[in-house]
Design a protein around this motif. Structure first.
Motif, PDB file in Angstrom:
ATOM      1  N   ALA A 163       0.821  -1.214   0.000  1.00  0.00           N
ATOM      2  CA  ALA A 163       0.000   0.000   0.000  1.00  0.00           C
ATOM      3  C   ALA A 163       0.858   1.268   0.000  1.00  0.00           C
ATOM      4  O   ALA A 163       0.620   2.175  -0.797  1.00  0.00           O
ATOM      5  N   PHE A 164       1.874   1.296   0.872  1.00  0.00           N
ATOM      6  CA  PHE A 164       2.667   2.525   0.969  1.00  0.00           C
ATOM      7  C   PHE A 164       3.405   2.811  -0.331  1.00  0.00           C
ATOM      8  O   PHE A 164       3.437   3.943  -0.805  1.00  0.00           O
ATOM      9  N   ALA A 213      -5.938   8.184   2.170  1.00  0.00           N
ATOM     10  CA  ALA A 213      -6.082   6.747   1.948  1.00  0.00           C
ATOM     11  C   ALA A 213      -5.810   6.036   3.272  1.00  0.00           C
ATOM     12  O   ALA A 213      -4.803   6.308   3.915  1.00  0.00           O
ATOM     13  N   ASN A 214      -6.724   5.154   3.658  1.00  0.00           N
ATOM     14  CA  ASN A 214      -6.595   4.497   4.960  1.00  0.00           C
ATOM     15  C   ASN A 214      -6.083   3.064   4.858  1.00  0.00           C
ATOM     16  O   ASN A 214      -6.565   2.279   4.052  1.00  0.00           O
ATOM     17  N   VAL A 215      -5.126   2.793   5.722  1.00  0.00           N
ATOM     18  CA  VAL A 215      -4.610   1.444   5.897  1.00  0.00           C
ATOM     19  C   VAL A 215      -4.570   1.294   7.403  1.00  0.00           C
ATOM     20  O   VAL A 215      -4.087   2.190   8.069  1.00  0.00           O
ATOM     21  N   PHE A 216      -5.124   0.234   7.943  1.00  0.00           N
ATOM     22  CA  PHE A 216      -4.999   0.182   9.392  1.00  0.00           C
ATOM     23  C   PHE A 216      -5.023  -1.200  10.021  1.00  0.00           C
ATOM     24  O   PHE A 216      -5.513  -2.159   9.448  1.00  0.00           O
ATOM     25  N   HIS A 217      -4.418  -1.221  11.227  1.00  0.00           N
ATOM     26  CA  HIS A 217      -4.410  -2.436  12.047  1.00  0.00           C
ATOM     27  C   HIS A 217      -5.739  -2.432  12.802  1.00  0.00           C
ATOM     28  O   HIS A 217      -5.840  -1.902  13.902  1.00  0.00           O
ATOM     29  N   ALA A 218      -6.783  -3.015  12.189  1.00  0.00           N
ATOM     30  CA  ALA A 218      -8.134  -2.868  12.722  1.00  0.00           C
ATOM     31  C   ALA A 218      -8.284  -3.544  14.077  1.00  0.00           C
ATOM     32  O   ALA A 218      -9.037  -3.085  14.928  1.00  0.00           O
ATOM     33  N   GLY A 219      -7.574  -4.623  14.287  1.00  0.00           N
ATOM     34  CA  GLY A 219      -7.701  -5.346  15.548  1.00  0.00           C
ATOM     35  C   GLY A 219      -7.222  -4.527  16.732  1.00  0.00           C
ATOM     36  O   GLY A 219      -7.737  -4.656  17.839  1.00  0.00           O
ATOM     37  N   ASP A 220      -6.217  -3.705  16.520  1.00  0.00           N
ATOM     38  CA  ASP A 220      -5.664  -2.870  17.598  1.00  0.00           C
ATOM     39  C   ASP A 220      -6.283  -1.484  17.637  1.00  0.00           C
ATOM     40  O   ASP A 220      -5.932  -0.686  18.497  1.00  0.00           O
TER      41      ASP A 220
END
Lengths: 475, 444
Positions: free
Chosen positions: A332-333, A374-381
């Motif tokens: 993504a980056f 643009a969103n990228v994320f560690h959804a669990g945390d």
């Protein structure tokens, strides 16, 4: 950020060369430019010199000389940091750890390794793999970033949901204090009932001294891994799937989301992962552990995704298929470079249940300031990485980005979160520290910093806002 | 103007009464009581503000204050005198009994914020209703308070599978030695905003401040909790069997060798393996274990497994004294040999728990300490030093302590480390009102 380039005192340069060798001290301005920024490239400032020690003793002598010359310094690993933490401001000399790259001891029986700070994160896992072990924290930059940098930043990574961040795995340190004294902190063999100075040092962003040796705990490599990719029409649906998975009592190793903007960037790049064009969000769920029971967990997660409205769920069993599912997340980056020349990645963390409302606010903030996000994320945390895309050559745009960035941080704090989950404060967020940390706590942090670095010359201008450094603590 | 108590003899008559009176003025009548075993005044504030006021008064009057939770960890002599050496001698205690209860609980976030006086037992009752749990099993079992868990930082047998207290604490509300309220960390699972004072405070044993609230990370309650127990002939056999289990390339929740020479019946040497996992994974772990260790003598499932584990940690907490040795996992045999050589009587009389996965050896007894325990601990510390291992006394017990005054009961730290610890303590407690559970040889 100051932009005056200072050169190092010639006498100090000579002494440093005597200590570490002619080729291990760089003063040529052209060569110093390589070290002018970290992964947050809109901050730039070259150091006055770069020193490249190889051993703990060389490092000790370098720090001692800098201390005697009353010269500020900053340590740098691979320079992949995302908070401007390894920038050499105030005429600082840079100590680059790239030549301290040896694994000193691989102790398979005790599942531990002792490494120099310049060892690359992924190299440690490669070296331990033949023994069925691995090093758990896996920052996205793991093929380049160093263990020393990971210690400084208390780095996380996609698999920290299940395994925890760097601090859980660092069991001991040899540290060169800012006056050149060498101290040994902690150690797997030791439980002396002391203050947890290892826990305090990890995440101190190079402000307490330089880690010269790092002892880490290794884990047995999980026997099996299963990866699932679910596609959703909307970001909200993917968030609901995450809540349902957690609510089901499942503990995946990773739960990662990329949004529509990110998917488009990936699909338009050489990293294209074959996502349909109109996808609103993609969720990667990974389970690892014993093979027994893993398929049942994957099936349960698949059902939760479908319940939440997933339009398609792909499951991987081979390593190759797994890599394909991760492609959209991991690249993504790199892909975003195509749609905006500059990228400011935010790193706020919120309680997981507040993610949907915070994401809606992030979108609204971006629209209002005319900034693509643009969103990228560690959804669990609950760890978000909104990427603000812009062109730093346009000062007006830069200003809008900074305003939007600050508003995003405020929104996250209002939702019960914090301004940085894993990238650190560095230079970038230090002005925002009072938004989330009280005057009393900042002042206490300044006093703790002064216990390690009473003169304030170890990585100056980082973490603490103006007025809270060791000078203030002495008052 | 220090408090007037003398080592081992407690305050002069009338002094304690005056302190109690002064405390009553600050905290109201309900806010002051007496700590039975020591006779020291025990302040029971209800808010951070009250703790702050108490600490400011302590500074003015020269009181030394020791925070306490359930009181399990306290080994004060009758009269309030020091256990070992003068530096740990408080003039009064401040307890968390009126600061318990859950403040915030969002099950979907797997996090919780609760008052420091909440016991693990109370907490477990609340978490159970949401099918969640806090995988910490420190000495003292369910009676231990969250404040105590944070202050001691001591891990239980579950640490190989789930980590230590430092890994589960997300944030703390604390009043430091200046009486200032510090909100440290937060309630999100990832947080690197500033220096990690949460981990620094965890395990600081009351020397940095009084912890009044704790935010924690929680886990889904395990679907299977199973304990396999092998009774064996002697310690040698336990070690051999334990080694075979530890060598498996698997992750167990806990693995401990226990030997309680004083107990009747089932107290003999045995190996305990706890499996906390999904049903298929637990079955597989059991099959692998049985393959190398043979069928177990006993098999506990569900609540029986959890209750038995809690009973073991309870015994370690309540019985006194208690010692903890730490070395590398593969040096356990050597550590045990050094123990038998330097502390033969303790090794023979006390219960021994050996954790092969972490290299921890714990010893605890009921009632009085065997004679010569503390002196022997010094010899043990010297014997362990060449292998980098350590021994320390968690609780020395109350018998014969005056004789042992001034003895080191933990390993000495290097000068540089001692200086750092001293200065960090000063950063939180510049006026020295918080002696903490720290003694000669630990603080320089």
């Amino acid at each position: 950020v100051t932009h005056t380039v200072s050169s190092v005192d010639p006498l100090l340069a000579r002494r440093l060369r005597e200590a570490v060798g002619q080729d291990a001290v760089l003063t040529d301005p052209d060569r110093l430019l390589v070290y002018e920024s970290d992964g947050l490239s809109h901050y730039r400032h070259p150091p006055s010199a770069v020193v490249l020690p190889r051993t703990t003793d060389e490092l000790r002598r370098v720090v001692r000389l800098l201390h005697e010359a009353e010269t500020p310094f900053v340590a740098r690993g691979a320079g992949t940091g995302l908070s401007g933490g390894a920038l050499a401001v105030d005429g600082a000399v840079m100590i680059a750890t790239s030549r301290m790259n040896r694994i000193l001891d691989l102790d398979v029986a005790n599942r531990r390794a002792r490494v120099q700070p310049g060892v690359v994160n992924a190299h440690l896992t490669q070296a331990t793999a033949p023994h069925g072990l691995y090093y758990a924290p896996d920052p996205s930059s793991q093929s380049a970033c160093t263990l020393g940098g990971n210690v400084a930043e208390n780095s996380g990574g996609p698999h920290c949901l299940k395994y925890g961040v760097t601090t859980r795995y660092v069991t001991g340190l040899v540290v060169v204090l800012p006056d050149g004294e060498v101290v040994e902190l902690g150690g797997m063999a030791r439980d002396a009932g002391e203050l947890d100075l290892v826990g305090l040092f990890v995440g101190s962003e190079g402000c307490f001294g330089v880690a010269a040796e790092i002892e880490v705990a290794l884990l047995p490599r999980p026997e099996a891994v299963r990866t699932l990719l679910a596609l959703f029409d909307t970001l909200e649906e993917s968030g609901a799937a995450v809540s349902a998975i957690i609510g089901d009592g499942l503990l995946p190793a990773a739960l990662e989301i990329v949004d529509r903007e990110t998917i488009r960037a990936v699909e338009a790049s050489v990293f294209a992962a074959g996502f349909p064009e109109d996808v609103g969000a993609a969720l990667v769920v990974e389970f690892d552990g014993l093979a027994d029971g893993l398929d049942e967990e994957v099936e349960a997660a698949r059902e939760r995704c479908l319940d939440a409205g997933a339009t398609e769920v792909r499951t991987a069993t081979s390593d190759q298929e797994r890599a394909a599912l991760w492609q959209g997340r991991k690249k993504a980056f790199g892909a975003m470079g195509r749609i905006g020349p500059d990228l400011l990645v935010q790193d706020a963390t919120v309680p997981r249940t507040r993610l949907p409302e915070v994401l809606a606010r992030v979108r609204e903030i971006g629209e209002r300031h005319g900034i693509r996000i643009a969103n990228v994320f560690h959804a669990g945390d609950g760890n978000l990485h909104p990427n603000l895309l812009f062109d730093r050559r346009d000062p007006e745009q830069l200003e809008r980005v900074e305003r939007a960035s600050k508003e995003i941080m405020r929104a996250c704090i209002e939702a019960g979160g914090t301004i940085t989950g894993e990238h650190g404060v560095g230079l970038d967020k230090r002005a925002y520290m009072p938004l989330v940390i009280s005057h009393e706590v900042l002042e206490t942090m300044g006093r703790v910093k002064a216990a390690f670095d009473p003169t304030g010359r170890c990585n100056p201008g980082k973490v603490l806002p103006d007025g809270y450094g060791p000078e203030a603590a002495a008052r | 103007v220090r408090g007037s108590s003398r080592a081992g003899e407690g305050p002069e008559p009338g002094v304690a009464a005056k302190r109690r009176e002064a405390l009553g003025a600050l905290l109201g009548e309900e806010g002051v009581t007496e700590h039975g075993p020591s006779g020291l005044p025990l302040a029971l504030p209800t808010s951070a503000e009250e703790v702050g006021a108490l600490f400011r008064a302590a500074r003015e009057r020269g009181w030394r204050v020791r925070p306490t939770g359930s009181g399990i960890g306290l080994d004060l002599l009758p009269g309030g005198g020091a256990r070992v050496g003068p530096s740990s001698e408080p003039d009064l205690l401040v307890g968390s009994a009126r600061m318990g209860g859950v403040l915030d609980y969002e099950p979907a976030d797997l996090t919780l914020r609760a008052g420091a006086g909440t016991t693990l037992q109370e907490l477990d009752r609340i978490l159970r209703a949401e099918a969640q749990w806090l995988p910490l099993d420190p000495p003292g079992g369910g009676a231990v308070t969250l404040g105590g868990v944070v202050a001691t930082g001591v891990a239980g047998p579950l640490s190989p599978g789930f980590g230590r207290p430092r890994d589960q604490v997300l944030g703390l509300g604390m009043v430091d030695g200046r009486g200032k309220s510090l909100a440290l960390g937060g309630r999100v699972v990832k947080n690197v905003a500033g220096f990690d004072l949460v981990r620094l405070a965890t395990g600081s044993r009351g020397a940095l401040g009084f912890v009044h609230e704790v935010s924690l990370r929680l886990f889904p309650r395990p679907r299977v909790d199973r304990t396999l127990e092998w009774s064996v002939a002697d310690g040698e056999e336990a070690l051999a069997l334990g080694r075979r289990l530890a060598a498996l390339p698997l992750s167990f929740a806990s693995l401990e060798l226990l030997d309680d020479p004083g107990a009747e019946g089932a107290g003999g040497p045995r190996v305990l393996l706890r499996l906390v996992d999904s049903a298929p994974a637990a079955d597989r772990l059991e099959a692998e274990a049985v393959r190398v260790a043979g069928p177990p003598s006993t098999r506990l499932e569900g609540d029986d497994s959890a209750t038995a584990a809690q009973a073991r940690s309870w015994e370690e907490g309540i019985g006194s004294p208690s010692l903890r040795l730490q070395g590398l996992p593969d040096a356990v045999d050597e550590v045990l040999r050094a123990l038998a050589r330097t502390l033969p009587e303790a090794a023979a009389r006390m219960t021994t728990g050996v954790r092969l996965l972490t290299g921890t050896v714990r010893l605890w007894g009921r009632g009085d300490a065997p004679p010569g325990l503390l002196e022997g601990c010094e010899a043990l510390t010297r014997a362990l030093a060449p292998m980098g291992a350590t021994a320390r006394v968690l609780r020395p017990g109350t018998a014969g302590l005056r004789r042992a005054e001034g003895h080191r009961i933990g390993p000495a730290s290097a000068d540089g480390v001692r200086r750092l610890q001293r200065e960090i303590r000063r950063a939180f407690d510049p006026h020295g009102i918080l002696p903490g559970a720290w003694r000669e040889g630990w603080e320089g």
